[in-house]
Scaffold this motif. Sequence first.
Motif, short mmCIF file in Angstrom:
data_model
loop_
_atom_site.label_atom_id
_atom_site.label_comp_id
_atom_site.label_asym_id
_atom_site.label_seq_id
_atom_site.Cartn_x
_atom_site.Cartn_y
_atom_site.Cartn_z
N GLU A 118 0.82 -1.21 0.00
CA GLU A 118 0.00 0.00 0.00
C GLU A 118 0.85 1.26 0.00
O GLU A 118 0.35 2.35 -0.30
N HIS A 119 2.15 1.15 0.31
CA HIS A 119 3.02 2.32 0.38
C HIS A 119 3.89 2.50 -0.86
O HIS A 119 4.49 3.55 -1.05
N ASP A 120 3.99 1.48 -1.70
CA ASP A 120 4.87 1.53 -2.87
C ASP A 120 4.08 1.79 -4.15
O ASP A 120 2.97 1.30 -4.32
N THR A 121 4.71 2.54 -5.05
CA THR A 121 4.21 2.70 -6.40
C THR A 121 5.37 2.37 -7.34
O THR A 121 6.47 2.88 -7.16
N VAL A 122 5.11 1.51 -8.28
CA VAL A 122 6.12 1.14 -9.27
C VAL A 122 5.77 1.87 -10.56
O VAL A 122 4.69 1.67 -11.12
N TRP A 123 6.68 2.72 -11.01
CA TRP A 123 6.46 3.52 -12.22
C TRP A 123 7.23 2.92 -13.38
O TRP A 123 8.42 2.63 -13.26
N LEU A 124 6.56 2.77 -14.50
CA LEU A 124 7.19 2.32 -15.74
C LEU A 124 7.44 3.53 -16.63
O LEU A 124 6.58 4.40 -16.76
N MET A 125 8.60 3.54 -17.26
CA MET A 125 8.92 4.53 -18.28
C MET A 125 8.98 3.75 -19.59
O MET A 125 9.82 2.85 -19.74
N GLN A 126 8.06 4.09 -20.51
CA GLN A 126 7.94 3.32 -21.74
C GLN A 126 7.82 4.23 -22.95
O GLN A 126 7.42 5.39 -22.83
N GLU A 127 8.15 3.66 -24.08
CA GLU A 127 7.91 4.32 -25.36
C GLU A 127 7.48 3.25 -26.34
O GLU A 127 8.22 2.27 -26.55
N ASP A 128 6.30 3.41 -26.92
CA ASP A 128 5.75 2.40 -27.84
C ASP A 128 5.77 1.00 -27.21
O ASP A 128 6.18 0.03 -27.85
N ASN A 129 5.38 0.91 -25.96
CA ASN A 129 5.33 -0.34 -25.19
C ASN A 129 6.69 -0.99 -24.97
O ASN A 129 6.76 -2.16 -24.58
N VAL A 130 7.77 -0.28 -25.22
CA VAL A 130 9.12 -0.76 -24.91
C VAL A 130 9.49 -0.20 -23.54
O VAL A 130 9.43 1.01 -23.32
N LEU A 131 9.85 -1.08 -22.63
CA LEU A 131 10.22 -0.66 -21.28
C LEU A 131 11.61 -0.03 -21.30
O LEU A 131 12.60 -0.69 -21.59
N LEU A 132 11.66 1.26 -21.01
CA LEU A 132 12.93 2.00 -20.98
C LEU A 132 13.56 1.98 -19.60
O LEU A 132 14.78 2.00 -19.47
N GLY A 133 12.72 1.98 -18.58
CA GLY A 133 13.21 2.00 -17.21
C GLY A 133 12.05 1.93 -16.24
O GLY A 133 10.89 1.90 -16.64
#
Length: 148
Positions: free
Chosen positions: A39-54
């Motif tokens: 409940e305390h964590d948020t996992v953020w995805l950095m993507q471009e055209d569904n490619v995971l950048l970080g």
Amino acid sequence: MADFTRAQPADAHRLARAEADSTPHAWSSTLYAGSLESEHDTVWLMQEDNVLLGAAVLMQVLDEAHVQNFFIHASHQGQGLGGQLLRYIQQQARQHGASCLFLEVRASNRIAVQLYQRAGFIQYSTRKAYYRHADGSREDAILMKATL
């Protein structure tokens, strides 16, 4: 242009694979799954055209936030994406009421230390022998903090 979205439980294996391609100290899918359920964590995805950048794992309790994990995929490093992701999670923490953001980083990871310094982080302490290497040796963690 990269977009930022919240990771879902189904992303745990994808995150672990991408980070394992980028560092010998990657989180397992079990660790990601734990953060995705917290409940305390948020996992953020950095993507471009569904490619995971970080990705970044941000834990927030009251007015303090902590970067639990942070990586840019090896094939996308050196393009300024780390700074973009870091600015995004700083903004998110601030918008959710955090006044400061903490992290720790391996003392040997000079590129990451420089990235964090450029983003306004300062070193406030060291944890001696915090990280363990595969050969059993230990490495210090540099503790850093940024005011939001």
